[in-house]
Write an enzyme that holds these catalytic residues in place. Sequence first.
Site, mmCIF file in Angstrom:
data_model
loop_
_atom_site.group_PDB
_atom_site.id
_atom_site.type_symbol
_atom_site.label_atom_id
_atom_site.label_comp_id
_atom_site.label_asym_id
_atom_site.label_seq_id
_atom_site.Cartn_x
_atom_site.Cartn_y
_atom_site.Cartn_z
ATOM 1 N N LYS A 80 66.335 15.170 22.855
ATOM 2 C CA LYS A 80 66.310 15.352 24.596
ATOM 3 C C LYS A 80 65.471 17.068 24.892
ATOM 4 O O LYS A 80 65.988 18.049 23.892
ATOM 5 C CB LYS A 80 66.944 15.214 24.678
ATOM 6 C CG LYS A 80 67.808 14.388 26.186
ATOM 7 C CD LYS A 80 69.094 13.908 26.610
ATOM 8 C CE LYS A 80 69.952 14.596 27.729
ATOM 9 N NZ LYS A 80 70.905 14.127 28.839
ATOM 10 N N SER A 155 71.661 10.591 31.677
ATOM 11 C CA SER A 155 70.279 11.558 31.553
ATOM 12 C C SER A 155 69.914 12.117 30.358
ATOM 13 O O SER A 155 68.216 11.948 29.763
ATOM 14 C CB SER A 155 70.319 13.313 31.784
ATOM 15 O OG SER A 155 71.310 13.811 31.132
ATOM 16 N N SER A 179 75.995 10.808 30.715
ATOM 17 C CA SER A 179 74.079 10.741 30.031
ATOM 18 C C SER A 179 73.880 10.725 28.951
ATOM 19 O O SER A 179 72.993 10.495 28.265
ATOM 20 C CB SER A 179 74.099 11.842 29.896
ATOM 21 O OG SER A 179 73.662 12.346 31.540
#
Length: 477
Positions: A80, A155, A179
Amino acid sequence: MLEQKDYLALDALGLADGVKKGDFSRAEVVEAAIIRAEARNPALNAINLPLYETALAHAKRLDASREPNGPLAGIPFLLKDLDNLKGTKTSFGSELFKDYRARASGPIVKCYERAGLAMLGKTNTPEFGLTLTTEPVANGPSRNPWNTDYSTGGSSGGAAAAVAAGIVPVAQASDGGGSIRVPASCCGLFGLKPSRGLTEVGAVQSENWSGLAVEHVVSRSVRDSAAFLDLITLPQAQNLFTRPEPPASFLVAHETDCPPLRIGIHDSHPMGEELDADCVEAVHLAAKRCEHLGHSVEPFEHPLDHQSLGAAMWRISGVHTWQAINRGLRYFGIGLDEAPLERSTRIIAGRGAEVSATEYLAARDQIRLTERTMARVHQKVDVIISPVLARTTAKLGWLDMNSEDQREYISRFRKYGGFTAICNGTGQPSMSVPLHRSSAGLPVGVMFTAAWGGDLLLLQLARQLEQAAPWPQIAPG
């Protein structure tokens, strides 16, 4: 050469087993991932920093080496874009850091490097991971593989899109308010948020939002999640947080039978907002499935004041958002008002800069009290079932961090969420399981939450649900 259909049919452990048996090489696995990425990523914008050649070279070195490697060595993996990989860019989803290059890998990335994973690239994220969709101004929106008009969630939205599209079987995700679970729900994946203190989070509070944020993965299979949890579980307690006692291996232990559970159903919005019928239906169907599996199910009324706890959590996350942004402001010699930031980010950082030490400590104390409250609750109920989101997956553009109308943005954020963040405050493990589809055919996850330290229990239950009613692992297309 590893055929695409065979690559797509296997999870990470299946691919690792094929390499071990000599059915195909690590390089073939990575080549198959690259082919899939080049075919699917242009339409999805899941990967914002491709590292394809680096990953392939790593896999070829492993194939040529006579040294023993870990079981997952050479398996393609995505990081990520909130975590540092030495020598590569980390944008944090922001124009402010678009040219930042990491001097060292972050603590959890080092765990993945030690495992020998082939880092295929970095995935798209909203600016600083601050919202429930992945549509950053800096890198553009990620699109849901089930329907590209819709959000991937956030996210970890780029990660979820990549896994759901079959680019990789597993991708790194992080969760400071939902997230991992939100994008898992939106994209039809399994997503476990581990207990606070169980896994690697870094050496200082700013690296984990004072314990609100943890990292793990989104995956297509439950067993992959268990295997990757083994990679990041702390071998011994750190000073930051108490560590729950883990099994010797989550992968091995989660295959043992799930004990009969006392399950509570939480099917009303904690702050009085309306729930989509699809989200309520998903919870009730999951409850019936659990009953059929031998668990006892009854209504549950959540004892915590979600609004008060949410305010405390926003104060803490605001402080750490300000910390992160202030590094860039000092480097470039600019003020907050001049920085190329989205409107919501600027507001959160500005408020974080104004939080006093007394207010910060009061927020930490409030969170500690909620931990104790939930520990007492879980003496009577083992697992709580609830929606992941109050609404089914939103269309792109509906939840806009950069909106000129921030009051409307906040109102929509509240109406969309409400369930996931509480577990970040209490530190409990919580997972999204892809058990339902909306009337529009989009995935709808169901959230299961256990007492702090109950990570293995959740994995056992998830495996039981997966075996009883297997879910589609890859979106059509």
